[in-house]
Design a protein around this motif. Structure first.
Motif, PDB file in Angstrom:
ATOM      1  N   ALA A 170       0.812  -1.223   0.000  1.00 14.98           N
ATOM      2  CA  ALA A 170       0.000   0.000   0.000  1.00 14.98           C
ATOM      3  C   ALA A 170       0.840   1.265   0.000  1.00 14.98           C
ATOM      4  CB  ALA A 170      -0.935   0.003   1.209  1.00 14.98           C
ATOM      5  N   ILE A 171       1.943   1.277   0.742  1.00 23.42           N
ATOM      6  CA  ILE A 171       2.738   2.494   0.866  1.00 23.42           C
ATOM      7  C   ILE A 171       3.709   2.566  -0.294  1.00 23.42           C
ATOM      8  CG2 ILE A 171       4.382   3.758   2.293  1.00 23.42           C
ATOM      9  CD1 ILE A 171       3.164   2.444   4.730  1.00 23.42           C
ATOM     10  N   GLN A 172       3.495   3.517  -1.165  1.00 27.74           N
ATOM     11  CA  GLN A 172       4.348   3.709  -2.336  1.00 27.74           C
ATOM     12  C   GLN A 172       4.796   5.158  -2.378  1.00 27.74           C
ATOM     13  OE1 GLN A 172       5.250   1.297  -4.576  1.00 27.74           O
ATOM     14  NE2 GLN A 172       4.141  -0.235  -3.408  1.00 27.74           N
ATOM     15  N   THR A 173       6.100   5.388  -2.276  1.00 32.30           N
ATOM     16  CA  THR A 173       6.624   6.745  -2.345  1.00 32.30           C
ATOM     17  C   THR A 173       6.921   7.173  -3.765  1.00 32.30           C
ATOM     18  OG1 THR A 173       8.879   5.917  -1.990  1.00 32.30           O
ATOM     19  CG2 THR A 173       7.624   6.579  -0.044  1.00 32.30           C
ATOM     20  N   ASP A 174       7.026   6.227  -4.695  1.00 34.48           N
ATOM     21  CA  ASP A 174       7.251   6.584  -6.091  1.00 34.48           C
ATOM     22  C   ASP A 174       5.911   6.536  -6.832  1.00 34.48           C
ATOM     23  OD1 ASP A 174       7.214   3.891  -5.565  1.00 34.48           O
ATOM     24  OD2 ASP A 174       8.383   3.333  -7.327  1.00 34.48           O
ATOM     25  N   VAL A 175       5.539   7.672  -7.419  1.00 34.74           N
ATOM     26  CA  VAL A 175       4.257   7.789  -8.104  1.00 34.74           C
ATOM     27  C   VAL A 175       4.468   7.485  -9.582  1.00 34.74           C
ATOM     28  CG1 VAL A 175       2.328   9.309  -8.629  1.00 34.74           C
ATOM     29  CG2 VAL A 175       3.536   9.533  -6.448  1.00 34.74           C
ATOM     30  N   ARG A 176       3.729   6.510 -10.084  1.00 33.54           N
ATOM     31  CA  ARG A 176       3.886   6.086 -11.470  1.00 33.54           C
ATOM     32  C   ARG A 176       2.506   5.965 -12.130  1.00 33.54           C
ATOM     33  NH1 ARG A 176       8.365   7.388 -10.878  1.00 33.54           N
ATOM     34  NH2 ARG A 176      10.287   6.179 -11.029  1.00 33.54           N
ATOM     35  N   ARG A 177       2.496   6.065 -13.472  1.00 37.36           N
ATOM     36  CA  ARG A 177       1.334   5.766 -14.296  1.00 37.36           C
ATOM     37  C   ARG A 177       0.093   6.551 -13.848  1.00 37.36           C
ATOM     38  NH1 ARG A 177       1.930   1.875 -17.744  1.00 37.36           N
ATOM     39  NH2 ARG A 177      -0.282   1.298 -17.775  1.00 37.36           N
ATOM     40  N   LEU A 178       0.247   7.870 -13.771  1.00 38.05           N
ATOM     41  CA  LEU A 178      -0.887   8.722 -13.437  1.00 38.05           C
ATOM     42  C   LEU A 178      -1.915   8.678 -14.573  1.00 38.05           C
ATOM     43  CD1 LEU A 178       1.088  11.793 -12.098  1.00 38.05           C
ATOM     44  CD2 LEU A 178      -0.317  10.255 -10.734  1.00 38.05           C
ATOM     45  N   PRO A 179      -3.198   8.458 -14.294  1.00 34.68           N
ATOM     46  CA  PRO A 179      -4.215   8.426 -15.357  1.00 34.68           C
ATOM     47  C   PRO A 179      -4.285   9.774 -16.073  1.00 34.68           C
ATOM     48  CG  PRO A 179      -5.232   8.401 -13.184  1.00 34.68           C
ATOM     49  CD  PRO A 179      -3.782   8.219 -12.965  1.00 34.68           C
ATOM     50  N   THR A 180      -4.173   9.730 -17.386  1.00 35.38           N
ATOM     51  CA  THR A 180      -4.035  10.946 -18.188  1.00 35.38           C
ATOM     52  C   THR A 180      -5.023  10.912 -19.349  1.00 35.38           C
ATOM     53  OG1 THR A 180      -1.674  11.009 -17.651  1.00 35.38           O
ATOM     54  CG2 THR A 180      -2.401  12.339 -19.520  1.00 35.38           C
ATOM     55  N   VAL A 181      -5.648  12.055 -19.598  1.00 31.06           N
ATOM     56  CA  VAL A 181      -6.483  12.213 -20.791  1.00 31.06           C
ATOM     57  C   VAL A 181      -5.781  13.168 -21.753  1.00 31.06           C
ATOM     58  CG1 VAL A 181      -8.656  11.714 -19.628  1.00 31.06           C
ATOM     59  CG2 VAL A 181      -7.819  14.067 -19.710  1.00 31.06           C
ATOM     60  N   VAL A 182      -6.035  12.994 -23.048  1.00 34.53           N
ATOM     61  CA  VAL A 182      -5.338  13.756 -24.082  1.00 34.53           C
ATOM     62  C   VAL A 182      -6.351  14.510 -24.939  1.00 34.53           C
ATOM     63  CG1 VAL A 182      -3.842  13.623 -26.110  1.00 34.53           C
ATOM     64  CG2 VAL A 182      -3.413  12.139 -24.131  1.00 34.53           C
ATOM     65  N   VAL A 183      -6.078  15.797 -25.122  1.00 33.04           N
ATOM     66  CA  VAL A 183      -6.819  16.609 -26.084  1.00 33.04           C
ATOM     67  C   VAL A 183      -5.852  16.887 -27.238  1.00 33.04           C
ATOM     68  CG1 VAL A 183      -8.097  18.729 -26.504  1.00 33.04           C
ATOM     69  CG2 VAL A 183      -8.198  17.634 -24.254  1.00 33.04           C
ATOM     70  N   ASP A 184      -5.942  16.078 -28.287  1.00 31.96           N
ATOM     71  CA  ASP A 184      -5.030  16.200 -29.420  1.00 31.96           C
ATOM     72  C   ASP A 184      -5.754  16.924 -30.556  1.00 31.96           C
ATOM     73  OD1 ASP A 184      -3.102  16.033 -31.325  1.00 31.96           O
ATOM     74  OD2 ASP A 184      -3.055  13.842 -31.435  1.00 31.96           O
ATOM     75  N   ALA A 185      -5.602  18.265 -30.564  1.00 33.40           N
ATOM     76  CA  ALA A 185      -6.226  19.059 -31.623  1.00 33.40           C
ATOM     77  C   ALA A 185      -5.365  19.099 -32.877  1.00 33.40           C
ATOM     78  CB  ALA A 185      -6.476  20.484 -31.118  1.00 33.40           C
ATOM     79  N   SER A 186      -4.138  18.613 -32.784  1.00 32.67           N
ATOM     80  CA  SER A 186      -3.235  18.614 -33.943  1.00 32.67           C
ATOM     81  C   SER A 186      -3.435  17.368 -34.802  1.00 32.67           C
ATOM     82  CB  SER A 186      -1.784  18.705 -33.471  1.00 32.67           C
ATOM     83  OG  SER A 186      -0.890  18.631 -34.542  1.00 32.67           O
ATOM     84  N   ARG A 187      -3.520  16.219 -34.139  1.00 31.13           N
ATOM     85  CA  ARG A 187      -3.720  14.934 -34.815  1.00 31.13           C
ATOM     86  C   ARG A 187      -2.717  14.740 -35.965  1.00 31.13           C
ATOM     87  NH1 ARG A 187      -8.269  12.507 -33.077  1.00 31.13           N
ATOM     88  NH2 ARG A 187      -9.805  13.826 -32.007  1.00 31.13           N
ATOM     89  N   THR A 188      -1.461  14.873 -35.604  1.00 25.93           N
ATOM     90  CA  THR A 188      -0.382  14.717 -36.575  1.00 25.93           C
ATOM     91  C   THR A 188       0.641  13.738 -36.029  1.00 25.93           C
ATOM     92  OG1 THR A 188       0.806  16.597 -35.603  1.00 25.93           O
ATOM     93  CG2 THR A 188      -0.668  17.062 -37.457  1.00 25.93           C
ATOM     94  N   GLY A 189       1.631  13.438 -36.853  1.00 26.39           N
ATOM     95  CA  GLY A 189       2.693  12.543 -36.419  1.00 26.39           C
ATOM     96  C   GLY A 189       3.476  13.110 -35.247  1.00 26.39           C
ATOM     97  N   GLU A 190       3.690  14.428 -35.249  1.00 27.81           N
ATOM     98  CA  GLU A 190       4.428  15.048 -34.155  1.00 27.81           C
ATOM     99  C   GLU A 190       3.654  14.971 -32.845  1.00 27.81           C
ATOM    100  OE1 GLU A 190       7.364  16.062 -33.902  1.00 27.81           O
ATOM    101  OE2 GLU A 190       7.996  15.973 -35.997  1.00 27.81           O
ATOM    102  N   SER A 191       2.349  15.169 -32.888  1.00 25.95           N
ATOM    103  CA  SER A 191       1.559  15.094 -31.655  1.00 25.95           C
ATOM    104  C   SER A 191       1.525  13.668 -31.122  1.00 25.95           C
ATOM    105  CB  SER A 191       0.138  15.605 -31.895  1.00 25.95           C
ATOM    106  OG  SER A 191      -0.550  14.787 -32.827  1.00 25.95           O
ATOM    107  N   ARG A 192       1.427  12.689 -32.024  1.00 31.31           N
ATOM    108  CA  ARG A 192       1.436  11.286 -31.581  1.00 31.31           C
ATOM    109  C   ARG A 192       2.796  10.913 -30.993  1.00 31.31           C
ATOM    110  NH1 ARG A 192      -1.859  10.835 -36.243  1.00 31.31           N
ATOM    111  NH2 ARG A 192      -0.052  10.395 -37.567  1.00 31.31           N
TER     112      ARG A 192
END
Length: 382
Positions: free
Chosen positions: A53-75
């Motif tokens: 239960a006790i974890q001092t290292d925070v990993r894999r935070l749930p993230t949402v993406v707003v990709d208005a570019s939708r290009t190879g660079e944004s991906r």
């Protein structure tokens, strides 16, 4: 011949003034099987609970993406962000408002906003800018997100620069972490659980056991028997020392088998120094028993002592980051020094010479606590 030697040794042990009290305590432990099972079984349960239960290292935070570019660079930016392992993309959403709703209801902790002109700016040789919205209600999680965002930006910038000029980076810093290269929380937390459990057992169980004897009137009966007060107290405390060693062994064994905690140092040295720490913790429990007049009071005073041990000893939070008054209070806690011993022996493999300051501090604290508590206990009985 061997049988005669054994019987002679047993006879000498039985003639000790300490023996009747020891025998009484061991019989009481054997009869009270539930208490003994709790004292030996709870460490295993608590280790599994705290270790996971006790974890001092925070990993894999749930993230949402707003990709208005939708290009190879944004991906490519999204991929680099996920590769840091600080973020886990859970959804792509249509706009900033929807991303805000995801964060407000706790479904996401981070939102990545990539504007439409992101790739165009990069292709023109300008800086492509994206925005990261972070739920900073938890400072530790937000700190991990900020660090991950900076790392992702640096990594992607280095890739783009290398593609443009086809040159190697002029500066390289290679990081080599020692003692916990995978940076696993369990490797840091589990050794500390040994000290926490010993503190709880030695303090709480000792204080309540002695107060229980006083409440039942059996303590006064023991005093009038032909047993010195020193033998009386040793007889009460020695069984708890053995219980403490059992708890310590259970936690260390499970820590190695379940959490892969390394054992790089000498376990005999660790067990020897643990005796000094156990004596100091017993002194605290005995001191509490001289103030408490009921088991409820003893438990309250014991828990009052536990909180500083968890917060100020360096068990979870680094002492160097604490204010000076808090660091000063931590110097009066035996657990502060025992944590250095545990992590030093198990994780670093240090020897006795490196642990002499901690051993000296533990011995001094143990002598003061045990001597003061025994004297006050004697006055209380009188």
């Amino acid at each position: 011949m061997t049988g005669r030697v054994d019987s002679g040794l047993l006879a000498r042990v039985r003639r000790w003034t300490l023996w009747p009290m020891l025998w009484k305590e061991f019989l009481q432990l054997r009869r009270d099987r539930l208490t003994f099972a709790l004292m030996t079984g709870l460490p295993a349960i608590q280790l599994m609970l705290f270790g996971y239960a006790i974890q001092t290292d925070v990993r894999r935070l749930p993230t949402v993406v707003v990709d208005a570019s939708r290009t190879g660079e944004s991906r490519a930016l999204i991929q680099v962000l996920e590769n840091t392992d600080n973020f886990r993309v859970v959804a792509s959403v249509s706009g900033r408002e929807e991303a805000r709703r995801w964060i407000e209801r706790g479904a996401a902790r981070v939102a990545l906003i990539i504007p439409p002109e992101y790739q165009r700016d990069i292709r023109r040789g300008q800086t492509g800018r994206a925005q990261l919205l972070i739920d900073a209600a938890d400072p530790q999680s937000s700190g991990a997100a900020i660090a991950g965002a900076q790392l992702a930006a640096q990594a992607r910038s280095a890739q783009l620069l290398a593609e443009r000029v086809a040159l190697r980076a002029p500066v390289e810093i290679r990081v080599r972490p020692w003692y916990n290269p995978a940076q696993k929380s369990a490797t840091f937390i589990v050794p500390g659980i040994v000290g926490i459990l010993l503190t709880i057992t030695m303090t709480l169980i000792t204080s309540t056991a002695i107060v229980r004897e006083r409440e039942r009137g059996t303590l006064e009966q023991l005093i009038v028997t032909p047993i010195g007060k020193t033998s009386l107290m040793l007889g009460k405390l020695v069984p708890f020392v053995l219980v403490g060693y059992v708890q310590m062994s259970v936690v260390l064994l499970l820590g190695v088998l379940v959490f892969d905690v390394p054992v790089r140092g000498n376990l005999l040295l660790l067990y020897a120094i643990a005796l000094v720490f156990i004596v100091a913790s017993l002194g605290v429990g005995l001191l509490i028993s001289t103030f408490a007049r009921s088991q409820a009071q003893a438990m309250q005073l014991s828990f009052f002592f536990m909180l500083p041990n968890i917060l100020l000893s360096g068990y979870i939070f680094p002492r160097a980051a604490m204010p000076e008054p808090a660091q000063f209070v931590g110097l009066a806690l035996p657990l502060t020094y025992f944590l250095d011993v545990l992590r030093g022996v198990l994780l670093k493999g240090v020897g006795l010479r490196d642990l002499l300051p901690q051993l000296g501090a533990l011995a001094a604290l143990g002598a003061v606590l045990l001597t003061g508590s025994v004297r006050r206990f004697s006055k209380t009985l009188d």
